[in-house]
Motif scaffolding. Structure first.
Motif, PDB file in Angstrom:
ATOM      1  N   PRO A 122       0.815  -1.219   0.000  1.00 44.21           N
ATOM      2  CA  PRO A 122       0.000   0.000   0.000  1.00 44.21           C
ATOM      3  C   PRO A 122       0.848   1.268   0.000  1.00 44.21           C
ATOM      4  O   PRO A 122       2.006   1.276   0.440  1.00 44.21           O
ATOM      5  N   GLN A 123       0.243   2.331  -0.514  1.00 47.68           N
ATOM      6  CA  GLN A 123       0.924   3.619  -0.557  1.00 47.68           C
ATOM      7  C   GLN A 123       1.092   4.164   0.863  1.00 47.68           C
ATOM      8  O   GLN A 123       0.164   4.156   1.657  1.00 47.68           O
ATOM      9  N   GLY A 124       2.299   4.619   1.151  1.00 48.30           N
ATOM     10  CA  GLY A 124       2.572   5.181   2.469  1.00 48.30           C
ATOM     11  C   GLY A 124       2.633   4.142   3.571  1.00 48.30           C
ATOM     12  O   GLY A 124       2.724   4.490   4.750  1.00 48.30           O
ATOM     13  N   THR A 164      -4.903   1.601  -2.454  1.00 47.25           N
ATOM     14  CA  THR A 164      -3.935   2.309  -3.283  1.00 47.25           C
ATOM     15  C   THR A 164      -2.571   1.672  -3.083  1.00 47.25           C
ATOM     16  O   THR A 164      -2.125   1.501  -1.946  1.00 47.25           O
ATOM     17  N   ASN A 165      -1.920   1.297  -4.193  1.00 47.92           N
ATOM     18  CA  ASN A 165      -0.620   0.656  -4.063  1.00 47.92           C
ATOM     19  C   ASN A 165       0.493   1.670  -3.911  1.00 47.92           C
ATOM     20  O   ASN A 165       0.253   2.885  -3.883  1.00 47.92           O
ATOM     21  N   SER A 166       1.723   1.188  -3.793  1.00 55.52           N
ATOM     22  CA  SER A 166       2.866   2.076  -3.524  1.00 55.52           C
ATOM     23  C   SER A 166       3.124   3.062  -4.649  1.00 55.52           C
ATOM     24  O   SER A 166       3.726   4.112  -4.431  1.00 55.52           O
ATOM     25  N   ALA A 167       2.664   2.739  -5.862  1.00 48.95           N
ATOM     26  CA  ALA A 167       2.848   3.648  -6.996  1.00 48.95           C
ATOM     27  C   ALA A 167       1.741   4.688  -7.087  1.00 48.95           C
ATOM     28  O   ALA A 167       1.748   5.527  -7.979  1.00 48.95           O
ATOM     29  N   GLY A 168       0.780   4.633  -6.191  1.00 46.92           N
ATOM     30  CA  GLY A 168      -0.315   5.591  -6.198  1.00 46.92           C
ATOM     31  C   GLY A 168      -1.488   5.175  -7.058  1.00 46.92           C
ATOM     32  O   GLY A 168      -2.460   5.934  -7.192  1.00 46.92           O
TER      33      GLY A 168
END
Length: 204
Positions: A122-124, A164-168
């Motif tokens: 996940p993002q963040g 939301t994944n790490s790439a947004g």
């Protein structure tokens, strides 16, 4: 003088009354069957969701058993076609991650045929792993026919989840599926060897 015959009171039921009684009874039975079918469908939906939760818990337990799951999160997001047999021989943390995710995806396919799985960072939240499992629900409209694509979309809309994944980029529930999304916490029992980093030291 001719004596008129005495009319006796009617006994029994007529054919019309019998037919009405049969129709009323048939409608009652159909209503009971409809309620039973709806209850069965709802029960199956609850069972599938419970299976999805248990499968995610199983993946979480696999991460707990990996001494460096945190350092190999990207391996869990892949869909490997082959891996080492870590059940019979000891594997390094990265190879263990590949083995675990391959075995786990097979378990999901066996427990929930036709399901779809998305595992993402996940993002963040680089210290977390997002797991989304989607499965299909077989439902019918009031006429006993399968739902159309639009009806399925309307039915599953309140039950869809997204992350939301790490790439947004958004991680959405696949169309016409009901999904369960859960975040699990990986572990890291390995520490960098020496102050300069480099190789990992994993205590037994």
């Amino acid at each position: 003088m001719t004596q008129l015959p005495v009319r006796r009171p009617q006994r029994g039921i007529t054919l019309v009354e019998s037919l009405v009684a049969i129709v009323v009874m048939a409608l009652g039975i159909l209503g009971i069957l409809g309620v039973q079918m709806r209850t069965l469908t709802d029960t199956q939906a609850g069972v599938r969701r419970a299976q999805a939760i248990r499968l995610i818990e199983d993946l979480g337990e696999r991460l707990q058993n990996n001494p460096d799951a945190l350092g190999n999160l990207s391996a869990y997001t892949a869909t490997p076609t082959s891996s080492d047999n870590c059940a019979s021989t000891a594997c390094a943390p990265d190879r263990l991650a590949t083995y675990d995710i391959k075995q786990w995806r097979t378990s999901v396919s066996d427990a929930l045929p036709g399901s779809q799985v998305i595992v993402f960072i996940p993002q963040g939240g680089p210290r977390q792993l997002g797991v989304l499992i989607g499965w299909s629900e077989t439902r019918y409209n009031q006429d006993g026919k399968s739902f159309t694509t639009a009806e399925k979309a309307a039915l599953t809309a309140p039950l869809t989840v997204s992350g939301t994944n790490s790439a947004g980029a958004a991680v959405n529930c696949p169309a016409n599926l009901i999904c369960h999304l859960q975040y699990i916490q990986p572990t890291q029992r390995c520490t960098p060897w020496g102050l300069g980093g480099g190789a990992l030291y994993c205590p037994n």
